[in-house]
Design a protein around this motif. Structure first.
Motif, short mmCIF file in Angstrom:
data_model
loop_
_atom_site.label_atom_id
_atom_site.label_comp_id
_atom_site.label_asym_id
_atom_site.label_seq_id
_atom_site.Cartn_x
_atom_site.Cartn_y
_atom_site.Cartn_z
N ARG A 133 0.83 -1.20 0.00
CA ARG A 133 0.00 0.00 0.00
C ARG A 133 0.87 1.26 0.00
O ARG A 133 0.57 2.23 -0.69
CB ARG A 133 -0.89 0.01 1.23
N GLY A 139 -5.72 -1.04 1.91
CA GLY A 139 -6.01 -0.49 3.24
C GLY A 139 -7.10 -1.27 3.95
O GLY A 139 -7.00 -1.56 5.14
N HIS A 147 -6.62 8.02 6.42
CA HIS A 147 -7.44 7.12 5.62
C HIS A 147 -8.86 6.97 6.18
O HIS A 147 -9.58 6.08 5.77
CB HIS A 147 -6.76 5.76 5.52
#
Lengths: 88, 336
Positions: A31, B177, B202
Motif C-alpha cells: 500500500r 487499506g 485514511h
C-alpha cells in the motif's frame, strides 16, 4: 469455565496474530508503494518529470503536504527536492 | 445551406489565423439570436477581437449584446490566477506561517509553467460547454487558430486518461487499506503503519476522500466535455478558409486531424471570394489565381456543405451587416 473461555480467546488471538502478521507487513508495504507512486505523479514536476496534468494535480498538493517529508526521505532524498517546500 | 449549424447546441468556428473566424462566428451568433435562440458567443483566442468587432468592452464575464445574445472573452491568465489563489489558500491552512512566502514563490513558478494557460483555458471551455442547453440554447465558439484548437480538443481525452490513472492508484491503495484493517492493521505496534494510519489520513471524510473527490470532479468535467464535443447531435465544427494556398493546405490538415479525433466537421465557409463584378486588371489577375483553389476546395471537400462568401467592398463594423452576412452563411439571403 469463564476463565477457560478467556484463555481460549487469548490463545486464538495469539495464533491469529502469529499467522497474520507477516501478511500485514507485506500488504502495508504494497500500500505504501502505491501511495508513494501516487505522490510521485502529483509531485513529478519537482523531480523533473513532466506531468501533463500539472495544473490540475496542483490542487492535490495541499492535501499531500503532510506526507511529503516521509515520502521524499523514502525516495532516497535526504532533503526536500524542492526549494519551496523546505520541510527539513 | 448551412442552416443545420444553428440547430446544434455547440458550434465551433475554426480555421487559420486571419481568415475571418471571428466575423463568421459573430455573424452566425447574430442570426441565432435573431431567431430567438439564447446564444452565447465565446472567444477562446488569447488575442481576443470580439470587443473590437462589436465596438464595446466584453471581457471575462458574460456580457449582453442584444436581447438574446451574450458574449464572453475567456481570459486564461485570470482563470489560472484564480485557480492558484485557491490552491495557495488551502496550502496556507496546512503549513506553518514561516513557509507562506516559500509556497507563494513555488506556486508563482507554476503560474508560468508551460501548459498552465492551456489547462486554465480548457477548464473554462469545459465549464462554458456545460452551459449550452441549459442557460443558453446555443454556444458558439470563436476558436484560436487551428493548431491551438486541435490541441485543446484533444486535451480532455489525455486529461481524463491521466485522472483515471491516478484514481486507479487511489483505488488499489484503498483496497490494500481495507485488507489491512481486516488483518487488524493499525492496532498492533511495530508494523510500520504509523505513517499510513496516523493523521486520520485514511478515515472517513479524510484526506483520502478529499483527494478522490477532487480527482473525480476533474475527471467528470473532462469526460463530459469530450462526450459533448464528439456527439454529432450536439456539436458542429465549422471551418473557415480563404481561397489561397496556405489556407487551403491548413484546412486540409485541420479536417484530417478533427476527423481523426472524431470531431464532427459540419461545413466549410469559403470567405473573401472575389465577386465576379469586381473589375480591373489587378482583380482579374487575382481572380485567375483563386480559381484553381476554389476548384480544389470543391473537389477535396465535395462531401461537406460549403458556402462561398464574397469579399465585401466595405469593412464590416456594424451589427446589421454582420447579421446579413450570417443570413447569407446559413442560406437565408445573399449578402449583396
Amino acid at each position: 469455565m469463564a476463565q477457560k473461555e478467556g484463555r481460549l480467546a487469548r490463545l486464538k488471538a495469539l495464533l491469529e496474530e502469529f499467522y497474520v502478521s507477516p501478511y500485514r507487513g507485506a500488504i502495508a508495504r504494497a500500500r505504501r508503494e502505491e501511495d508513494d507512486l501516487f505522490m510521485l505523479f502529483v509531485f513529478s514536476e519537482l523531480m523533473g518529470v513532466p506531468n501533463p496534468a500539472a495544473y490540475y494535480t496542483l490542487e492535490l498538493q495541499p492535501l499531500l503536504l503532510e506526507r511529503f517529508h516521509d515520502w521524499h526521505r523514502r525516495q532516497g532524498l535526504e532533503h526536500s527536492p524542492l526549494d519551496g517546500f523546505r520541510c527539513c | 445551406m448551412l442552416n443545420e449549424l444553428l440547430t446544434r447546441r455547440l458550434l465551433f468556428v475554426g480555421g487559420k489565423g486571419g481568415v475571418g473566424k471571428t466575423t463568421t462566428a459573430a455573424a452566425l451568433a447574430l442570426v441565432a439570436a435573431e431567431r430567438d435562440r439564447r446564444c452565447l458567443l465565446v472567444s477562446t483566442d488569447p488575442a481576443h477581437s470580439l470587443a473590437d468587432l462589436f465596438g464595446r468592452p466584453i471581457g471575462h464575464r458574460e456580457t449582453a449584446l442584444t436581447a438574446s445574445l451574450w458574449a464572453l472573452e475567456i481570459d486564461p491568465d485570470r482563470q489560472a490566477d484564480e485557480h492558484l489563489e485557491t490552491v495557495k489558500a488551502r496550502m496556507r491552512r496546512l503549513v506553518h506561517p514561516r513557509s507562506f512566502a516559500e509556497i507563494d514563490r513555488q506556486l508563482d513558478l507554476a503560474r508560468h509553467a508551460p501548459g498552465t494557460m492551456e489547462a486554465a483555458l480548457l477548464e473554462r471551455v469545459a465549464e462554458v460547454m456545460a452551459l449550452a442547453g441549459d442557460q443558453y440554447d446555443q454556444v458558439i465558439f470563436d476558436t484560436a487558430p487551428t493548431g491551438h484548437t486541435v490541441r485543446l480538443l484533444s486535451l480532455p481525452e489525455v486529461m481524463a486518461a491521466w485522472m483515471d490513472g491516478l484514481l486507479g492508484h487511489r483505488e488499489r491503495s484503498a483496497r490494500l487499506g481495507s485488507a489491512l484493517r481486516n488483518l487488524g492493521g493499525g492496532r498492533v505496534k511495530g508494523d510500520d503503519l504509523s505513517l499510513l494510519e496516523s493523521a486520520a489520513d485514511h478515515a472517513e471524510g479524510s484526506r483520502d476522500q478529499q483527494l478522490n473527490e477532487l480527482l473525480q470532479m476533474r475527471r467528470r468535467k473532462f469526460v463530459r466535455a469530450r462526450e459533448l464535443l464528439l456527439d454529432a447531435n450536439v456539436s458542429a465544427f465549422l471551418l473557415v478558409l480563404n481561397p489561397d494556398r496556405l489556407a487551403v493546405l491548413e484546412t486540409i490538415k485541420a479536417h484530417e486531424i478533427l476527423t481523426r479525433f472524431s470531431v464532427p466537421v459540419t461545413g466549410l465557409v469559403v470567405n473573401r471570394v472575389l465577386p465576379p463584378d469586381a473589375d480591373g486588371a489587378f482583380l482579374d489577375a487575382r481572380r485567375r489565381q483563386e480559381a484553381p483553389y476554389l476548384e480544389q476546395i470543391d473537389q477535396i471537400f465535395s462531401r461537406l456543405p460549403r458556402v462561398r462568401v464574397p469579399l465585401l467592398p466595405d469593412e464590416i463594423n456594424d451589427m446589421e451587416t454582420l447579421r446579413r452576412l450570417g443570413r447569407n452563411i446559413v442560406g437565408d439571403d445573399p449578402v449583396r
